[in-house]
Design a protein around this motif. Structure first.
Motif: not given
Length: 695
Positions: A397-400, A467-478, A450-457
């Motif tokens: 159920g996730k996308c690498t 490297r992230y495992q996220l469900p299919p969908g649209q994500y905003l990358l900044i 906006l809800e943060s789902v992932a970040s890097c140090s």
């Protein structure tokens, strides 16, 4: 009824594929230079990387350093008899470290020898000290989205008759030393190669995406990820962190070397007593000094393994290669580095290859917003929409999603005191309403929700990867620097198991009705006519010189409007904007319209001069232009900030008026091009750039 607004749509252009194109670095074409040298009967001398002290370094290897005393530059035939570029074949044992702390580069170069197709790309064949020799060699590296061909002469640093830096175990072989010289040239000097990460060289050798794993906090499925990495032809390495400079390259009782980069070349699982044992094959680039623990070459554990498997895996020789159990690997090693290759790098069809996307961008002026701690400016950073449509083959159920943020050309600036910035990125879940919010002010207002789902140090490294495992969908990358107002070029890359989409979030190019609508004038027409008579003199017209005097007098009385003196060029542009008769001067009605616009723009300027300093920050310019009726794309905003902002990223009132008058003139010409009168024109990027230059 024809629209008074105008939208500019830039026509898409076909971009020719560049994946197999190699550009000559600094414009130096290897084959032309060889022919020139052969025709002139001379050996090549590289003026761009001369055999002089500045090519060695700038500090510890600087011109007056004790470390560089006695160093001479010699060609291979002055170092040994019968030099060879490659003896028999390139082997990982060829690469021997010299006096430079760049084992990260050595380990990557040694790993490269195990991949014939990659090796031939970086080290082009048909180079030798025999037929056609002209004292020149060339190597190819991936640099921020393109391949470059770097030429060097073969004059190498020598001390006491020996090569100072990288050498080969076979003293008559020079491919490794010349490869290092080409890489040093690419990065500015030999000293610039001191202190780095194996992935940096891996990426430059392959165009792949580097990934770092802290082995004291490993992901639970690490061995599975390593197995997949082997299938994807990834380059991998690991090292034990030294606690001090003196510990670097010290050997542990177990036969491992601290601060030393090992290559990982294979994985294997052995069934033993109903239990699976996970093994990794490591290589020491020294070609000697091996692991002495479980599953080492002479370990008694091999006697408990099926003879056929033992015959296949166990190799008893001091060649620097050994097997190590996963548990011991995690116990002794600290950092794992993986270089995930692109389909172009692997050059073979495979279902295991990554799907990739690349974007080159900049943090500059208005778009250097810093990390999310800086709430007032974070939203101004470049923004990207990542669409994940299909989950991985594992059906969990996730996308690498692999994200790489790389700073461009920072290592080369070390000699001038410019080094890597602290950079990182945030990933947010995209709300449905975001799609319809194309204006900058609307998107800014959404940021707090906006809800943060992932970040890097944030890290001070060339390449920061997650490297992230996220469900299919649209994500905003900044992507951003840690501090605001830090400028740099960057390259953003996305790797996924399945297909994805990557697009920069940008605004359309548009001037709305307010740009061309005449604002209401305060006071009566009689009052303005009398005022105009006092200002215009006997000819009843306002010239650019008269407008300059008027604007100087007014801004002198209003300290909240800081200017650089209202140049005649600015005043001519303001006159041009309202000069319907095209005589270079303004009559009553023309001046009334201009004056109404100036007063309207003054209010906008004052609103966005939030600290009441008399100047507007360039990061507010996009919002101010939007308030004046303009929505502009990122590239145009960047050029306007550079053109109208000063050295401390501020826009003065006169520059603001100049910017707006410039845009009005541009969009008036766009309206003239609207033959259908539907408020939309489609032009090529080249036509658009030409239109911008005409104003």
């Amino acid at each position: 009824m024809p629209s008074s607004a105008i939208t500019v749509r830039l026509l898409k252009e076909e971009n020719p594929s560049t994946k197999n194109i190699v550009s000559p670095y600094l414009g130096k074409d290897y084959h032309k230079l060889v022919q020139e040298c052969l025709q002139q009967g001379r050996l090549f001398e590289d003026a761009n990387f001369p055999a002089e002290s500045q090519s060695l370094g700038y500090d510890q290897l600087g011109p007056f350093s004790e470390n560089t005393r006695g160093i001479k530059w010699k060609r291979p035939q002055e170092i040994c008899q019968s030099p060879q570029f490659i003896c028999e074949d390139m082997k990982w044992t060829d690469v021997c470290q010299g006096e430079l702390g760049n084992c990260w580069f050595l380990a990557a170069a040694a790993s490269l020898t195990q991949y014939p197709l990659l090796k031939e790309r970086v080290v082009p064949p048909q180079q030798s000290f025999e037929s056609g020799y002209a004292g020149i060699f060339h190597f190819q590296f991936w640099q921020y989205g393109e391949w470059v061909d770097v030429v060097v002469d073969d004059r190498l640093p020598v001390k006491d008759g020996k090569l100072v830096f990288v050498s080969s175990a076979q003293k008559s072989e020079f491919w490794a030393a010349l490869l290092e010289k080409a890489y040093a040239k690419l990065n500015g000097s030999y000293e610039a190669l001191g202190g780095g990460f194996m992935n940096e060289a891996f990426v430059d050798f392959t165009g792949g995406l580097g990934e770092t794993v802290k082995l004291k906090e490993p992901p639970p499925n690490l061995f599975y990820l390593l197995q997949k990495a082997v299938k994807k032809k990834s380059l991998m390495g690991a090292f034990i962190q030294a606690q001090s400079q003196s510990q670097i390259e010290n050997q542990t009782p177990e036969g491992l070397v601290k601060g030393h980069a090992y290559s990982i070349i294979a994985t294997w699982e052995i069934q033993k007593n109903s239990k699976k044992i996970s093994l990794l094959r490591l290589r020491n680039p020294w070609g000697r000094v091996e692991w002495k623990g479980n599953w080492s070459d002479d370990s008694a554990l091999w006697s408990e393994v099926d003879p056929e498997i033992r015959q296949k895996l166990q190799v008893r020789s001091e060649d620097g290669e050994f097997w190590i159990q996963m548990e011991d690997f995690l116990r002794f090693f600290d950092i794992l580095e993986v270089c995930n290759l692109t389909p172009e790098s692997v050059t073979e069809e495979s279902a295991h290859l990554w799907k990739t996307n690349t974007f080159c961008g900049r943090w500059v002026g208005h778009s250097a917003g810093g990390c999310r701690t800086y709430k007032d400016t974070f939203w101004t950073n470049p923004q990207f929409l990542v669409t994940l449509t299909e989950q991985d083959e594992e059906k969990h159920g996730k996308c690498t999603l692999l994200v790489s943020l790389m700073q461009k050309n920072r290592r080369q600036g070390r000699a001038k005191g410019r080094d890597f910035l602290s950079v990182g990125f945030e990933i947010y879940q995209v709300p449905k309403e975001f799609d319809n919010k194309m204006c900058a002010s609307e998107r800014r207002d959404l940021f707090s929700t906006l809800e943060s789902v992932a970040s890097c140090s944030f890290m001070v490294e060339r390449d920061v990867t997650g490297r992230y495992q996220l469900p299919p969908g649209q994500y905003l990358l900044i992507p951003s620097t840690f501090q605001p107002h830090q400028e740099s070029d960057f390259i953003l890359r996305i790797f996924t198991e399945k297909q994805h989409k990557l697009m920069e979030i940008d605004c359309e190019i548009r001037a709305n009705e307010n740009v061309f609508k005449e604002p209401a004038l305060k006071g009566t027409m009689e009052e303005f006519t009398a005022h105009f008579a006092r200002l215009s003199g006997q000819d009843k017209e306002i010239s650019p010189e008269e407008l300059q005097r008027i604007m100087m007098q007014i801004t002198f009385k209003h300290p909240h409007l800081k200017t650089n003196g209202f140049s005649l060029d600015i005043c001519r542009l303001l006159v041009k904007m309202a000069d319907l008769n095209s005589n270079g001067k303004l009559q009553l009605e023309e001046f009334r319209k201009l004056w109404s616009k100036i007063k309207e723009w003054e209010k906008i300027f004052t609103k966005y001069d939030k600290d009441r300093s008399g100047a507007m920050d360039v990061q507010e310019l996009r919002l101010a232009l939007e308030a004046a009726g303009f929505t502009l794309n990122n590239r145009l905003i960047e050029s306007l900030c550079q053109k109208y902002g000063n050295t401390v990223r501020q826009v003065y009132f006169d520059s603001f008026l100049s910017c707006l008058a410039y845009l009005v003139c541009v969009f008036e010409q766009c309206r003239a091009m609207d033959k259908n009168k539907d408020g939309v024109i489609g032009i090529s990027k080249q036509e658009w750039l030409q239109l911008l230059r005409l104003n």
